[in-house]
Enzyme design. Structure first.
Site, PDB file in Angstrom:
ATOM      1  N   GLU A  31       0.505  11.246   4.944  1.00 47.16           N
ATOM      2  CA  GLU A  31       0.597   9.562   4.053  1.00 47.16           C
ATOM      3  C   GLU A  31       1.607   8.627   4.828  1.00 47.16           C
ATOM      4  OE1 GLU A  31      -3.817   8.480   4.673  1.00 47.16           O
ATOM      5  OE2 GLU A  31      -2.799   7.093   2.357  1.00 47.16           O
ATOM      6  N   GLU A  62      -9.534  -3.557  -5.883  1.00 49.35           N
ATOM      7  CA  GLU A  62      -9.653  -3.394  -5.186  1.00 49.35           C
ATOM      8  C   GLU A  62      -9.956  -4.934  -4.346  1.00 49.35           C
ATOM      9  OE1 GLU A  62      -9.430  -0.651  -2.804  1.00 49.35           O
ATOM     10  OE2 GLU A  62      -8.786   0.437  -3.346  1.00 49.35           O
ATOM     11  N   ASP A  79       1.044  -1.012  -0.099  1.00 52.19           N
ATOM     12  CA  ASP A  79       0.172  -0.409  -0.209  1.00 52.19           C
ATOM     13  C   ASP A  79       0.716   1.502  -0.037  1.00 52.19           C
ATOM     14  OD1 ASP A  79      -2.718   0.469  -0.330  1.00 52.19           O
ATOM     15  OD2 ASP A  79      -2.632   1.596   1.578  1.00 52.19           O
ATOM     16  N   GLU A 112     -11.149   6.017  -2.039  1.00 51.46           N
ATOM     17  CA  GLU A 112     -11.297   6.364  -1.066  1.00 51.46           C
ATOM     18  C   GLU A 112     -12.182   5.588   0.012  1.00 51.46           C
ATOM     19  OE1 GLU A 112      -8.347   7.163   0.107  1.00 51.46           O
ATOM     20  OE2 GLU A 112      -7.653   9.644  -0.500  1.00 51.46           O
TER      21      GLU A 112
HETATM   22  C1  LIG Z   1      -5.405  -0.294  -2.466  1.00 47.16           C
HETATM   23  C2  LIG Z   1      -5.486   1.139  -1.884  1.00 47.16           C
HETATM   24  N1  LIG Z   1      -7.247   1.570  -1.847  1.00 47.16           N
HETATM   25  C3  LIG Z   1      -7.732   2.717  -0.974  1.00 47.16           C
HETATM   26  C4  LIG Z   1      -7.354   3.526  -0.529  1.00 47.16           C
HETATM   27  C5  LIG Z   1      -7.394   4.721   0.227  1.00 47.16           C
HETATM   28  O1  LIG Z   1      -6.174   5.413  -0.483  1.00 47.16           O
HETATM   29  C6  LIG Z   1      -5.590   2.636  -0.486  1.00 47.16           C
HETATM   30  N2  LIG Z   1      -4.506   3.450   0.516  1.00 47.16           N
HETATM   31  N3  LIG Z   1      -4.592   2.126  -0.948  1.00 47.16           N
END
Ligand SMILES: Cc1ncc(CO)c(N)n1
Length: 224
Positions: free
Chosen positions: A91, A213, A51, A143
């Site tokens: 972040e 996702e 991520d 989001e």
């Molecule tokens: C895969 C993914 N989807 C959404 C977000 C939301 O910012 C993230 N950080 N990572």
């Protein structure tokens, strides 16, 4: 509209129409295992590293959404998108700190297949042909999947391990939910004014995000 909520618009209709897909993305076995307290920590560490790479690409994606906003919209959306972009700086720092806590060496992480596929999708938004309506709708659903997934991990009855609560609160907080609702209102306004083919493209992008996702969570829990 009731206190800061979202009026029933196009996006709500899609969420109802594609409820099965939406739930597969937001109640995925990986995030549900966080809530249940049964999460495999090596899977969590894999998610964290992947991520971090995703979010770096997400910065570029958001920059392209911001650019389309400046070119195509009256400017009242700009502050919300700019705020979102600015918060990605924090972040990225959070990911670095968290990676240290979990002994994940970010310099050694290379993107797995589902992540690469998702990043390629994000990169396609740099094309000027893709409209602001499609881009802002895509931004909203990306989001929202995280917001809904992680809010579930801190809702009543959770057994989320304490060391994962910070992660869940990052996306599951009421503030993040409000931010997602602001994005949803922008998307619905754009969709209400959009020609039919743009609205159709936006719905396709919505579904594609749900698919990506689900693939991202699958990748985190296994090793695909
Ligand atoms: C895969 C993914 N989807 C959404 C977000 C939301 O910012 C993230 N950080 N990572």
């Amino acid at each position: 509209m009731d206190g800061g909520g979202v009026e029933a618009g196009t996006t709500a209709a899609w969420m109802a129409r594609h409820r099965g897909m939406y739930e597969r993305a937001t109640r995925h076995p990986f995030t549900v295992s966080i809530r249940d307290g049964t999460v495999d920590l090596s899977a969590f560490r894999r998610w964290l590293g992947q991520d971090y790479m995703f979010v770096k690409e997400f910065v570029a994606f958001l920059a392209s959404v911001l650019l389309k906003c400046c070119r195509q919209s009256d400017g009242s959306d700009m502050e919300i998108i700019l705020g979102g972009l600015a918060s990605l700086s924090d972040e990225l720092s959070w990911f670095k700190k968290e990676a240290e806590k979990w002994s994940v060496n970010l310099a050694e992480v290379s993107p797995l297949k589902s992540n690469t596929e998702y990043c390629r999708f994000l990169q396609s938004f740099s094309e000027p042909e893709i409209s602001y309506t499609v881009a802002i709708t895509t931004f909203w659903i990306i989001e929202t999947v995280y917001q809904d997934s992680f809010a579930f991990c801190i809702e009543e009855g959770n057994k989320t391990p304490p060391e994962l609560l910070g992660t869940c609160q990052r996306w599951g907080s009421p503030e993040f939910k409000q931010y997602c609702q602001s994005l949803q209102r922008i998307a619905d306004r754009c969709l209400a004014e959009a020609p039919a083919d743009a609205a159709r493209s936006a719905e396709e992008a919505f579904l594609r995000v749900l698919e990506l996702e689900i693939g991202f969570w699958d990748m985190s829990s296994s090793r695909s």
